[in-house]
Design a protein around this motif. Structure first.
Motif, PDB file in Angstrom:
ATOM      1  N   LYS A  26       7.120  24.808   9.364  1.00 55.75           N
ATOM      2  CA  LYS A  26       8.153  24.315   8.459  1.00 55.75           C
ATOM      3  C   LYS A  26       7.908  23.595   7.225  1.00 55.75           C
ATOM      4  N   LEU A  27       6.769  22.589   7.482  1.00 51.56           N
ATOM      5  CA  LEU A  27       6.289  21.467   6.722  1.00 51.56           C
ATOM      6  C   LEU A  27       5.885  22.026   5.381  1.00 51.56           C
ATOM      7  N   ILE A  28       5.295  23.342   5.436  1.00 54.93           N
ATOM      8  CA  ILE A  28       4.642  23.950   4.392  1.00 54.93           C
ATOM      9  C   ILE A  28       5.286  25.076   3.880  1.00 54.93           C
ATOM     10  N   GLU A  29       6.468  25.637   4.510  1.00 55.88           N
ATOM     11  CA  GLU A  29       7.174  26.721   4.336  1.00 55.88           C
ATOM     12  C   GLU A  29       7.816  26.622   2.907  1.00 55.88           C
ATOM     13  N   HIS A  66      -1.954  19.513  -4.777  1.00 55.34           N
ATOM     14  CA  HIS A  66      -0.668  19.699  -4.519  1.00 55.34           C
ATOM     15  C   HIS A  66      -0.126  19.385  -3.082  1.00 55.34           C
ATOM     16  N   PHE A  67      -0.962  19.428  -2.136  1.00 54.44           N
ATOM     17  CA  PHE A  67      -0.798  19.053  -0.793  1.00 54.44           C
ATOM     18  C   PHE A  67      -1.766  17.951  -0.323  1.00 54.44           C
ATOM     19  N   SER A  68      -1.136  17.278   0.665  1.00 59.51           N
ATOM     20  CA  SER A  68      -2.032  16.058   1.281  1.00 59.51           C
ATOM     21  C   SER A  68      -3.026  16.669   2.102  1.00 59.51           C
ATOM     22  N   PHE A  69      -4.008  15.741   2.548  1.00 56.75           N
ATOM     23  CA  PHE A  69      -5.143  16.358   3.529  1.00 56.75           C
ATOM     24  C   PHE A  69      -4.472  16.773   4.630  1.00 56.75           C
ATOM     25  N   SER A  70      -3.572  16.571   5.206  1.00 57.87           N
ATOM     26  CA  SER A  70      -2.966  16.874   6.633  1.00 57.87           C
ATOM     27  C   SER A  70      -2.195  18.096   6.294  1.00 57.87           C
ATOM     28  N   SER A  71      -1.555  18.276   5.203  1.00 56.82           N
ATOM     29  CA  SER A  71      -0.930  19.786   5.006  1.00 56.82           C
ATOM     30  C   SER A  71      -2.068  20.697   4.486  1.00 56.82           C
ATOM     31  N   ILE A  96      -7.653  13.569   9.589  1.00 59.75           N
ATOM     32  CA  ILE A  96      -8.425  14.735  10.247  1.00 59.75           C
ATOM     33  C   ILE A  96      -7.935  14.087  11.783  1.00 59.75           C
ATOM     34  N   PHE A  97      -7.818  12.879  12.080  1.00 56.26           N
ATOM     35  CA  PHE A  97      -7.390  12.636  13.537  1.00 56.26           C
ATOM     36  C   PHE A  97      -6.079  12.320  13.809  1.00 56.26           C
TER      37      PHE A  97
END
Length: 350
Positions: free
Chosen positions: A166-169, A241-246, A45-46
């Motif tokens: 671009k990190l999730i595209e 499928h995604f990290s917490f950050s994503s 979160i941080f």
């Protein structure tokens, strides 16, 4: 330079509600250093935070477990030369930590959770039905008692870091339509909208043109979400499928998020998007609403005199029927989401 230890170990929603307050005080007191003590799974979160906030992870299942683990943690904290302690949790472990620093002559303060007021709000008979101070306001009060005066002007966690689509595209493709997020689960039964009804909501929204739906949830809920994703068009499950950050990054590109009274409501609030939230046994009067969210986007049954019956939604329904949730028609939720999207379009044209 003052070094301030801020303690909020859990849970997800409570830690998320601390963010607007912590980031605001850090912004207005750039010469002070703030050390947040929280459980290790909540650290993402941080990731995007002001430079004068340091996060100290607590590993409660191994090196910080038990009395010896607490002692190790105290020794670790002692090396930081803490001046002030803000206990935002006020549980046994945080009380022991602040007692340790008080004995060292440090200034300490702790949150007043308003347990008595909340009990009166949620009791079965003779309720005192009025809005209580929010958790965010209670956090703010702790800092005020320590001499920190500042406005809450937090907007988004991405105000302090990169927000790179671009990190999730590569996984999601370009955004060419309206994106709706749905987080249909909650920890306790008293907060959980019936699954057959939430499926109706998903179905109705998926049938609309120009819409793509993303389903959010934990590992234990992944199977439900994937069934719905296969069953309905334009629906994708991101659980597992995604990290917490994503997931936080994806939330920031949504046009609206549908949640229960849950941690996802607070996470979506931290990225500055509108949230439609469904409330059952709990009530916004207890002080746990998402930061910056509009009250008009709450979906609930207002004329049930048994509501609220629980602060956290963990008490069994004395009626045995969970009418507070069962009586909410899926159409009411869909209509509120459509209203939010309509307002978004109107505001974008201004």
């Amino acid at each position: 330079m003052t070094k301030v230890l801020v303690i909020r170990l859990s849970a997800l929603g409570d830690v998320a509600m601390l963010v607007p307050v912590l980031y605001s005080v850090a912004k207005y007191y750039p010469g002070d250093d703030f050390f947040l003590l929280t459980k290790s799974p909540l650290i993402p979160i941080f990731e995007n935070r002001p430079s004068n906030i340091n996060v100290i992870p607590v590993f409660s299942k191994d090196k910080h477990k038990g009395i010896l683990g607490l002692w190790n943690l105290l020794m670790q904290l002692s090396h930081e030369k803490i001046d002030v302690v803000a206990d935002m949790h006020n549980v046994l472990r945080s009380q022991q930590i602040r007692r340790f620093f008080r004995l060292k002559g440090k200034k300490v303060a702790h949150i007043d959770k308003g347990r008595c007021e909340k009990k009166k709000l949620t009791r079965r008979y003779n309720k005192i039905f009025r809005p209580l101070e929010t958790s965010i306001e209670r956090y703010h009060d702790v800092f005020r008692s320590l001499g920190y005066e500042f406005p809450l002007d937090f907007r988004s966690i991405f105000e302090y870091g990169d927000r790179d689509f671009k990190l999730i595209e590569p996984t999601l493709g370009p955004k060419t339509c309206t994106w709706i997020g749905i987080a249909p689960f909650a920890k306790h039964r008293g907060k959980l909208y019936p699954l057959e009804k939430i499926e109706e909501v998903i179905q109705k929204l998926s049938e609309k043109s120009g819409v793509k739906i993303f389903l959010f949830g934990g590992k234990e809920e992944k199977s439900y979400l994937e069934i719905w994703a296969r069953k309905y068009k334009n629906v994708t499950s991101v659980a597992g499928h995604f990290s917490f950050s994503s997931e936080l990054l994806l939330m920031s590109y949504l046009d609206v998020m549908l949640t229960m009274d849950s941690g996802n409501m607070h996470l979506a609030s931290l990225v500055g998007i509108p949230v439609v939230s469904v409330w059952g046994a709990t009530h916004v009067f207890a002080g746990f609403y998402g930061y910056g969210q509009k009250l008009e986007n709450i979906v609930e049954i207002e004329d049930l005199n048994c509501r609220p019956c629980s602060v956290f939604g963990n008490k069994p329904c004395f009626r045995k029927d969970y009418a507070c949730l069962e009586m909410i028609p899926p159409e009411k939720i869909v209509n509120r989401i459509e209203k939010v999207l309509s307002n978004n379009r109107h505001n974008s044209q201004i």
